[in-house]
Enzyme design. Structure first.
Site, PDB file in Angstrom:
ATOM      1  CG  HIS A  87      -1.790  -1.079   1.182  1.00 48.41           C
ATOM      2  ND1 HIS A  87      -3.369  -0.987   0.624  1.00 48.41           N
ATOM      3  CD2 HIS A  87      -1.976  -2.207   1.670  1.00 48.41           C
ATOM      4  CE1 HIS A  87      -3.734  -2.142   0.862  1.00 48.41           C
ATOM      5  NE2 HIS A  87      -3.076  -2.884   1.351  1.00 48.41           N
ATOM      6  CG  ASN A 160      -7.891  -4.359   0.939  1.00 51.02           C
ATOM      7  OD1 ASN A 160      -7.252  -3.296   1.138  1.00 51.02           O
ATOM      8  ND2 ASN A 160      -7.539  -5.617   0.795  1.00 51.02           N
ATOM      9  CE1 TYR A 374      -2.202  -4.624   9.308  1.00 46.96           C
ATOM     10  CE2 TYR A 374      -2.571  -2.571   8.258  1.00 46.96           C
ATOM     11  CZ  TYR A 374      -2.651  -3.767   8.269  1.00 46.96           C
ATOM     12  OH  TYR A 374      -3.284  -4.209   7.035  1.00 46.96           O
TER      13      TYR A 374
END
Ligand code: HDE
Length: 702
Positions: A87, A160, A374
């Protein structure tokens, strides 16, 4: 001494004679304000000359002593930070989320507590496979990440534009990403799945076949970021104030409608405007045409989930909207562009683990891996555990704890209380923040679902074994036009695969999905159709789900669309103005195109174009109209860009509004008349529609 104000720049050209400063942001910029600020070093030392380095004599070498030069170059050398491992290419905007249906019976989350309740958001859209400098329109999944700055802390819904994923377990994610990114030895292809390693991997991972159907559909070539749906993918929990919980899937529905390009169009856009999506989002917001999405929820009971032929903890499965309807509970409007791309878009750090009271996780094994990943990646990308202090990441509600120090600490905590419990204040009572059992986040007490916690096992649940039923459901729910696109995309991608056994293996998987699809792809590759792959679980036939198709959502409206009007010397100004007004009256944007931009004599005056024809191919627009005078035909005939402009508009199935002289050109070029080639009068009503019947005449479809 004042710190340098970044809203000022020097007007000095060469030579360094003048040092007058003028505001570049204007008074409305975030840094607008004090006029005549001085340029300084990062230490606040005023800089007398920003044009010349310090030298030993007029023609001598530069001196190490020049701290102004060294600091400036040193800082510049370190301007780039590691891009996101996936991304990396993204565009973002600020906005607001407004609750339109309160759901306190379902969740204690404050942002859904009352109709009209507003929460600020920051939303970043992205492609997945390419680097930060790659083009906007590859065939790729799009990220749809929203950071809600709620009163109870930040909630990141990191989704998404496709409701399912390639893999079921987080442990496969590095393999998937390695396979899709450029090949390890060659360093190419950039931002493309059409190569050996990707198809080798997915052909060996039957669990990815459902996502492959979505990836090969038009969903992965969206017309604009504004025209795509978003999905939270995983099943989450909603928990109300009494502690009762239901399961939920999140959906974003674009108010602008849902729309994609054709593959040929996406390829041409990539060449003409690599920043097509970023520009589109920026310009729409800048012009006040704020894109909006409705947030919807599919809410269901655990008991219902247990009765389904698929597992709701399996991220390769969706719940058809026809089975559990989507209830709209709010609207997100993106209404402000970032002031600075790096500080905001690049430094934004999304973490699915950022959650607020009233929402909770489930043991979806993909989600569980993300909860770790993350936070970890942000430390590596932003260089410090204090990345939460960056303005774009900081919560907008109060934040207190005893976490201390670390690289790039921006806060100066006062006092000696840096642990808890303590009794450090003068009355011998606690100093500093305390935990809040009543309103603090508590994990849902019955968070464990059946078969989820009594043993340590490296296994997949038996219900995760059916990989084909929903892939089949997806294909069978598409319109014939979309089925042809999907089959053709597979032919295109597999034609780029050099390993013949990989193509063969893919055909066996496709055969298990749907025989018609496999036959079309085999035909397109000129290969024999092999026997279908064996399935680990029997197929479950499901009722078709029209909501999975883009075209079943209906014709796109004019609002939010870009329409080109081609003119040339001698064109009729009145007709051009009438056309522009008709397009803009319906909420579209009219863009004037001519062979030259600076000002062309037309019948009625001198007219400037917004875009040069050779640099503005028709692929950049949703429809094209042409208002030309017969005298201009020779100049237009002699320009290949004009021919390509119309031929592409036709081949991309767009509406062409043609005046009589334009019709002559189209006839000469063999562009056959159909209902999509209209008179100028009819054009504004028909413009946003695509005329798919043409495709069979212009493209070899599988
Ligand atoms: Fe991500 N993903 N992901 N992902 N993902 C990242 O975080 C990861 C997955 C998604 O605009 C990374 O900050 C793992 C699913 C978006 O900044 C990283 C797994 C979905 C974004 C990471 C997944 C996503 C990311 C890279 C499998 C859809 C961009 C840089 C368990 C629901 C957010 C970063 C933005 C970014 C890991 C799977 C969406 C490395 C381990 C499923 C939209 O942490």
């Amino acid at each position: 001494m004042a710190k340098a104000d970044p809203s000022f720049e020097t007007t000095t050209g060469v030579g360094g004679e003048t040092h007058q400063q003028v505001p570049v942001n204007g008074p409305h910029g975030t840094h607008g304000g004090a006029a005549q600020a001085h340029l300084t070093t990062n230490q606040g030392i005023r800089i007398s000359d920003n044009q010349n380095s310090l030298k030993a004599g007029e023609r001598g070498p530069t001196l190490l002593e020049d701290f102004v030069l060294r600091e400036k170059i040193f800082h510049f050398d370190h301007e780039r930070i590691p891009e996101r491992i996936v991304h990396a290419r993204g565009s973002a905007a600020h906005g607001v989320f407004e609750c339109t249906k309160a759901i306190p019976e379902l969740t204690a989350a404050g942002l859904f507590s009352a109709v009209g309740k507003q929460t600020l958001v920051f939303t970043r859209f992205s492609t997945v496979a390419g680097g930060a400098g790659s083009v906007d329109t590859p065939r790729d999944v799009r990220g749809f990440a929203v950071k809600f700055y709620t009163d109870e802390g930040n909630w990141d819904l990191v989704g998404n534009n496709i409701p399912v994923f390639f893999i079921q377990d987080a442990i496969k994610f590095p393999d998937l990403v390695h396979a899709v990114k450029m090949e390890a030895d060659k360093g190419y292809p950039q931002a493309a799945s059409a190569h050996d390693t990707f198809w080798d991997f997915v052909s060996l991972m039957p669990e990815s076949i459902h996502m492959v159907m979505w990836q090969m559909s038009d969903r992965t070539i969206p017309r604009s970021l504004r025209f795509m749906e978003g999905f939270g993918i995983h099943t989450f929990r909603l928990v109300n104030a009494e502690g009762a919980s239901k399961l939920v899937k999140f959906h974003w529905k674009p108010v602008q409608g849902l729309q994609s390009t054709t593959w040929d169009e996406a390829v041409k856009i990539a060449g003409a405007d690599p920043d097509y999506h970023r520009r589109d989002l920026y310009e729409a917001i800048e012009s006040g045409d704020f894109p909006a999405w409705d947030l919807g929820v599919q809410v269901f009971e655990e008991g219902w989930a247990l009765e389904q032929p698929f597992d709701v903890l399996d991220a390769t499965k969706l719940i058809p909207e026809e089975l559990v309807p989507v209830t709209i509970i709010g609207r997100m409007t993106l209404n402000r562009n970032p002031d600075n791309f790096f500080a905001e878009t690049e430094q934004s750090a999304f973490c699915p683990a950022n959650i607020v009271p009233g929402i909770d996780f489930t043991p979806d094994p993909l989600l569980q891996g993300r909860l770790f990943s993350y936070l970890d990646t942000q430390k590596s990308r932003l260089g410090t555990a204090n990345f939460h202090q960056l303005p774009i990441n900081a919560p907008k509600c109060p934040m207190h704890n005893f976490q201390r120090d670390g690289m790039m600490q921006m806060e100066i905590p006062k006092g000696r209380a840096n642990y808890e419990p303590n009794s450090l204040n003068e009355a011998g009572e606690p100093s500093g923040p305390r935990e809040c059992p009543a309103t603090g986040f508590t994990s849902f007490a019955r968070g464990m679902m059946p078969n989820s916690g009594d043993q340590h096992l490296r296994v997949r649940p038996a219900l995760f074994a059916d990989h084909y039923s929903q892939a089949r459901l997806f294909y069978q729910s598409q319109t014939p036009v979309e089925q042809a696109h999907l089959a053709s995309a597979l032919v295109f991608e597999l034609s780029k695969v050099g390993l013949e056994h990989v193509r063969h293996r893919m055909l066996t998987l496709l055969g298990a999905v749907n025989e018609d699809l496999a036959r079309r792809v085999a035909g397109g590759l000129a290969m024999d159709l092999p026997a279908p792959a064996e399935m680990a679980a029997p197929l479950v036939e499901m009722a078709e789900s029209p909501s999975l198709s883009i075209l079943e959502h209906g014709q796109p409206p004019m609002a939010g669309r870009k329409v080109a009007i081609l003119f040339a010397q001698g064109s009729n100004l009145q007709s051009i103005e009438k056309m522009k007004a008709a397009i803009e009256g319906n909420g579209g944007k009219a863009v004037l195109i001519a062979q030259k931009v600076g000002g062309i004599p037309v019948n009625g005056g001198l007219l400037k174009a917004d875009g040069q024809l050779a640099g503005s191919p028709s692929a950049l627009f949703d429809a094209v109209a042409s208002i030309i005078n017969p005298d201009a035909l020779d100049s237009l005939r002699a320009d290949h860009a004009v021919h390509a402009w119309f031929a592409d508009a036709y081949a991309h199935c767009k509406t062409i509004g043609a005046c009589p002289a334009t019709n002559r050109l189209l006839e000469e070029w063999g562009i056959a008349r159909d209902e999509g080639i209209t008179s100028l009068d009819d054009f504004p009503d028909v413009a946003p529609a695509r005329h798919w019947a043409r495709e069979a005449k212009v493209r070899l479809l599988a």
